[in-house]
Design a protein around this motif. Structure first.
Motif, PDB file in Angstrom:
ATOM      1  N   VAL A   1     -18.137  -2.560  11.027  1.00  0.00           N
ATOM      2  CA  VAL A   1     -17.998  -2.226  12.447  1.00  0.00           C
ATOM      3  C   VAL A   1     -16.651  -1.547  12.709  1.00  0.00           C
ATOM      4  CG1 VAL A   1     -17.985  -3.212  14.786  1.00  0.00           C
ATOM      5  CG2 VAL A   1     -19.533  -4.118  13.039  1.00  0.00           C
ATOM      6  N   TRP A   2     -16.615  -0.725  13.731  1.00  0.00           N
ATOM      7  CA  TRP A   2     -15.404   0.033  14.063  1.00  0.00           C
ATOM      8  C   TRP A   2     -14.191  -0.861  14.245  1.00  0.00           C
ATOM      9  CZ3 TRP A   2     -13.061  -0.831  18.818  1.00  0.00           C
ATOM     10  CH2 TRP A   2     -13.833  -1.444  19.808  1.00  0.00           C
ATOM     11  N   GLN A   3     -14.388  -2.100  14.692  1.00  0.00           N
ATOM     12  CA  GLN A   3     -13.258  -3.008  14.922  1.00  0.00           C
ATOM     13  C   GLN A   3     -12.672  -3.555  13.630  1.00  0.00           C
ATOM     14  OE1 GLN A   3     -16.119  -5.282  17.079  1.00  0.00           O
ATOM     15  NE2 GLN A   3     -14.853  -5.337  18.917  1.00  0.00           N
ATOM     16  N   ASP A   4     -13.365  -3.398  12.528  1.00  0.00           N
ATOM     17  CA  ASP A   4     -12.985  -4.009  11.251  1.00  0.00           C
ATOM     18  C   ASP A   4     -11.659  -3.446  10.736  1.00  0.00           C
ATOM     19  OD1 ASP A   4     -14.578  -5.534   8.759  1.00  0.00           O
ATOM     20  OD2 ASP A   4     -13.110  -4.050   8.101  1.00  0.00           O
ATOM     21  N   ARG A   5     -10.808  -4.305  10.172  1.00  0.00           N
ATOM     22  CA  ARG A   5      -9.464  -3.898   9.723  1.00  0.00           C
ATOM     23  C   ARG A   5      -9.283  -4.032   8.214  1.00  0.00           C
ATOM     24  NH1 ARG A   5      -8.563  -0.986  13.511  1.00  0.00           N
ATOM     25  NH2 ARG A   5      -6.291  -1.045  13.374  1.00  0.00           N
ATOM     26  N   ARG A   6     -10.359  -4.171   7.441  1.00  0.00           N
ATOM     27  CA  ARG A   6     -10.216  -4.462   6.016  1.00  0.00           C
ATOM     28  C   ARG A   6      -9.534  -3.339   5.228  1.00  0.00           C
ATOM     29  NH1 ARG A   6     -16.134  -5.644   4.308  1.00  0.00           N
ATOM     30  NH2 ARG A   6     -16.239  -6.155   6.539  1.00  0.00           N
ATOM     31  N   SER A   7      -9.564  -2.116   5.755  1.00  0.00           N
ATOM     32  CA  SER A   7      -8.968  -1.002   5.015  1.00  0.00           C
ATOM     33  C   SER A   7      -7.505  -0.756   5.387  1.00  0.00           C
ATOM     34  CB  SER A   7      -9.788   0.270   5.221  1.00  0.00           C
ATOM     35  OG  SER A   7      -9.871   0.593   6.600  1.00  0.00           O
ATOM     36  N   ALA A   8      -6.873  -1.708   6.091  1.00  0.00           N
ATOM     37  CA  ALA A   8      -5.465  -1.541   6.467  1.00  0.00           C
ATOM     38  C   ALA A   8      -4.550  -1.314   5.251  1.00  0.00           C
ATOM     39  CB  ALA A   8      -4.987  -2.729   7.291  1.00  0.00           C
ATOM     40  N   PRO A   9      -4.711  -2.054   4.132  1.00  0.00           N
ATOM     41  CA  PRO A   9      -3.843  -1.790   2.972  1.00  0.00           C
ATOM     42  C   PRO A   9      -3.996  -0.366   2.430  1.00  0.00           C
ATOM     43  CG  PRO A   9      -4.869  -3.954   2.765  1.00  0.00           C
ATOM     44  CD  PRO A   9      -5.546  -3.263   3.929  1.00  0.00           C
ATOM     45  N   LEU A  10      -5.229   0.152   2.402  1.00  0.00           N
ATOM     46  CA  LEU A  10      -5.448   1.530   1.947  1.00  0.00           C
ATOM     47  C   LEU A  10      -4.738   2.512   2.869  1.00  0.00           C
ATOM     48  CD1 LEU A  10      -6.870   3.767   0.319  1.00  0.00           C
ATOM     49  CD2 LEU A  10      -8.831   3.503   1.867  1.00  0.00           C
ATOM     50  N   CYS A  11      -4.828   2.275   4.173  1.00  0.00           N
ATOM     51  CA  CYS A  11      -4.168   3.171   5.126  1.00  0.00           C
ATOM     52  C   CYS A  11      -2.661   3.171   4.922  1.00  0.00           C
ATOM     53  CB  CYS A  11      -4.519   2.765   6.556  1.00  0.00           C
ATOM     54  SG  CYS A  11      -6.265   3.012   6.969  1.00  0.00           S
ATOM     55  N   ARG A  12      -2.094   1.988   4.709  1.00  0.00           N
ATOM     56  CA  ARG A  12      -0.647   1.910   4.456  1.00  0.00           C
ATOM     57  C   ARG A  12      -0.274   2.681   3.192  1.00  0.00           C
ATOM     58  NH1 ARG A  12      -1.120  -3.403   6.322  1.00  0.00           N
ATOM     59  NH2 ARG A  12      -1.369  -4.195   4.199  1.00  0.00           N
ATOM     60  N   LYS A  13      -1.096   2.522   2.174  1.00  0.00           N
ATOM     61  CA  LYS A  13      -0.833   3.203   0.896  1.00  0.00           C
ATOM     62  C   LYS A  13      -0.862   4.721   1.068  1.00  0.00           C
ATOM     63  CE  LYS A  13      -2.757   3.588  -3.796  1.00  0.00           C
ATOM     64  NZ  LYS A  13      -3.863   3.137  -4.692  1.00  0.00           N
ATOM     65  N   LEU A  14      -1.853   5.225   1.794  1.00  0.00           N
ATOM     66  CA  LEU A  14      -1.965   6.673   2.008  1.00  0.00           C
ATOM     67  C   LEU A  14      -0.826   7.189   2.887  1.00  0.00           C
ATOM     68  CD1 LEU A  14      -5.838   6.961   2.504  1.00  0.00           C
ATOM     69  CD2 LEU A  14      -4.514   7.799   0.554  1.00  0.00           C
ATOM     70  N   LYS A  15      -0.437   6.405   3.884  1.00  0.00           N
ATOM     71  CA  LYS A  15       0.698   6.799   4.728  1.00  0.00           C
ATOM     72  C   LYS A  15       1.976   6.879   3.901  1.00  0.00           C
ATOM     73  CE  LYS A  15      -0.897   4.881   9.156  1.00  0.00           C
ATOM     74  NZ  LYS A  15      -0.636   3.846  10.177  1.00  0.00           N
ATOM     75  N   GLU A  16       2.189   5.863   3.080  1.00  0.00           N
ATOM     76  CA  GLU A  16       3.400   5.840   2.237  1.00  0.00           C
ATOM     77  C   GLU A  16       3.408   6.993   1.242  1.00  0.00           C
ATOM     78  OE1 GLU A  16       3.210   1.933   0.615  1.00  0.00           O
ATOM     79  OE2 GLU A  16       3.818   0.962   2.502  1.00  0.00           O
TER      80      GLU A  16
END
Length: 486
Positions: free
Chosen positions: A100-115
């Motif tokens: 679901v759109w509210q799901d946050r499970r990919s937060a570590p991936l997003c941080r990694k790509l941002k870094e």
């Protein structure tokens, strides 16, 4: 062929079907609740088969009410946008839970790509930011953690909710409209096509993705309602609501207060670029030509009232919040920052958590409930500030969604934004926008402007408080938010 338009409005907590006459009159509505699954902190899933069954149940009831399939001119579909479904092309069965759109499970991936410095390039190509909100990061997580998806090989189909529903309705048509595609992090905003580089970044199999199509047209037909009905309109829920609010001129702005709160400003036919962490998105695509919007997304709005009711038992029903808010003269210094699933625009802090501040022995249940409702206007003011900094300030705001049937909230928005707030008498503008698109797609209307005759009268709320009182509240809110995002 009849002239009645059937809309499937597939939301986050419920799905409904509605019938519309060409003049915009709602001829019927049938809704069913959807089960949200929370397998862990920050994880939100749906059962895609339940979504299909409930949508089919609601739509079937409305076809019967209309007098059968022959009475329906066309079907329009609108949906929760970034939710992603994985299914088997050979049998149409889901291969995994829908994320679901509210799901946050990919937060570590997003941080990694941002870094890794990827966000500026992603934003330039898609208009979006690297956040767990968007479908691409969910797909990346799923392809890594659910082996059955890779194991499906060429049988794997991936799509957002409207794509899933069209597949099931038609028995195998795999398409997505441009508004939903523009929320995946994998579509080029200017080109309107899938970006091979972004698809590779998120590890998504290219052949699993649907074809991107216009928001109105003759897509295909469905035989499931006892006759052949064309599917002629599709748009993500927030774009559909913007169309339903007739925001057809550059600068026109609407805000929908549903599960979350979403503000879209018509940005014209040139892809916009935000310098203030807002989103650029497709507002609609017709005849291969795109109109764009700037968007601010707030993750928690109506779901906050649901939380007050179901999780902490401060209220028994949502409608009673209006009387509770009116029972105290102000918030008593209490502020509620509703970061129950992180903070969206303009903060984009997926790890932020909700907080109630300013409590004392004089604080009551009414102060906390009022602070929850006030958070809607406070978050909206944060967005207005960001929109203005991007050169897209609001001159008035058209509002819709379940929360603003509450007159207190509508007035509070006008007070805190210092703007006229227009609320249509018919609140279901998301479904209305999908009906307008379906009407254009099947030829009932020549264009969206012609379809705007479906929109009915509205009420206007004007600001009543003075600048000093407004400033005090906003200063308290700013301090409360800063404690959360620190």
């Amino acid at each position: 062929m009849g002239e009645i338009l059937l809309v499937i409005d597939e939301g986050t907590t419920s799905t409904r079907a509605m019938l519309f006459a060409p003049d915009g009159k709602c001829l019927g509505s049938h809704a069913a609740e959807l089960t949200q699954h929370y397998p862990g902190p920050g994880l939100v899933e749906h059962d895609a088969n339940e979504i299909w069954r409930r949508s089919l149940e609601c739509a079937s009831a409305m076809v019967t009410k209309a007098g059968g399939a022959d009475a329906i001119a066309a079907i329009g579909i609108t949906n929760q946008r970034e939710t992603i479904v994985f299914w088997d092309k050979t049998n149409g069965e889901p291969l995994a839970p829908a994320i679901v759109w509210q799901d946050r499970r990919s937060a570590p991936l997003c941080r990694k790509l941002k870094e890794a410095g990827e966000e500026p390039g992603v934003q330039a190509r898609t208009g979006l930011l690297l956040d767990p909100y968007f479908s691409g990061t969910k797909i990346a997580w799923a392809m890594e953690h659910w082996p059955q998806l890779k194991g499906a090989g060429d049988r794997l189909a991936i799509g957002t909710i409207e794509s899933w529903l069209v597949w099931k309705l038609t028995g195998g048509l795999h398409i997505t409209d441009a508004t939903n595609a523009s929320r995946t992090l994998m579509m080029g905003l200017g080109s309107g096509g899938w970006s091979d580089g972004l698809i590779d970044m998120f590890g998504c199999p290219r052949d699993a993705l649907p074809e991107i199509v216009d928001c109105a047209g003759q897509y295909g037909t469905t035989p499931v309602f006892g006759g052949s009905i064309p599917i002629c309109g599709m748009a993500g829920d927030q774009q559909a609501a913007t169309i339903g609010q007739a925001c057809f001129t550059k600068g026109d702005t609407k805000a929908t207060f549903g599960t979350g709160a979403f503000v879209l400003t018509n940005a014209g036919t040139t892809p916009p670029a935000s310098k203030n962490r807002l989103l650029a998105t497709v507002l609609w695509q017709l005849g291969g030509r795109r109109t764009y919007a700037i968007e601010g997304s707030v993750f928690v709005a109506g779901s906050l009232v649901q939380w007050l009711r179901d999780s902490v038992n401060l209220i028994e029903t949502a409608p009673e919040t209006e009387a509770i808010a009116r029972s105290v003269p102000d918030n008593g210094g209490v502020y509620l920052v509703p970061a129950l699933s992180g903070l969206g625009a303009p903060w984009w802090e997926p790890d932020a958590r909700a907080a109630i501040s300013g409590l004392s022995f004089s604080s009551t249940r009414a102060h906390i409930v009022r602070a929850a409702l006030e958070a809607m206007a406070h978050q909206s003011h944060d967005l207005k500030t960001a929109f203005a900094a991007d050169g897209a300030d609001w001159s008035r705001l058209r509002v819709d969604g379940g929360m603003v049937t509450n007159d207190w909230i509508a007035q509070d928005l006008a007070d805190m934004l210092d703007l006229p707030v227009d609320r249509p008498d018919f609140a279901e503008t998301t479904a209305l926008g999908a009906a307008m698109l379906a009407g254009v797609g099947c030829g009932l209307f020549a264009n969206l402007e012609d379809a705007a005759k479906m929109r009915g009268p509205e009420a206007t709320f004007e600001a009543r408080i003075d600048a000093e009182a407004r400033g005090r509240r906003l200063a308290g809110w700013k301090a409360a938010v800063e404690r959360v995002v620190r």
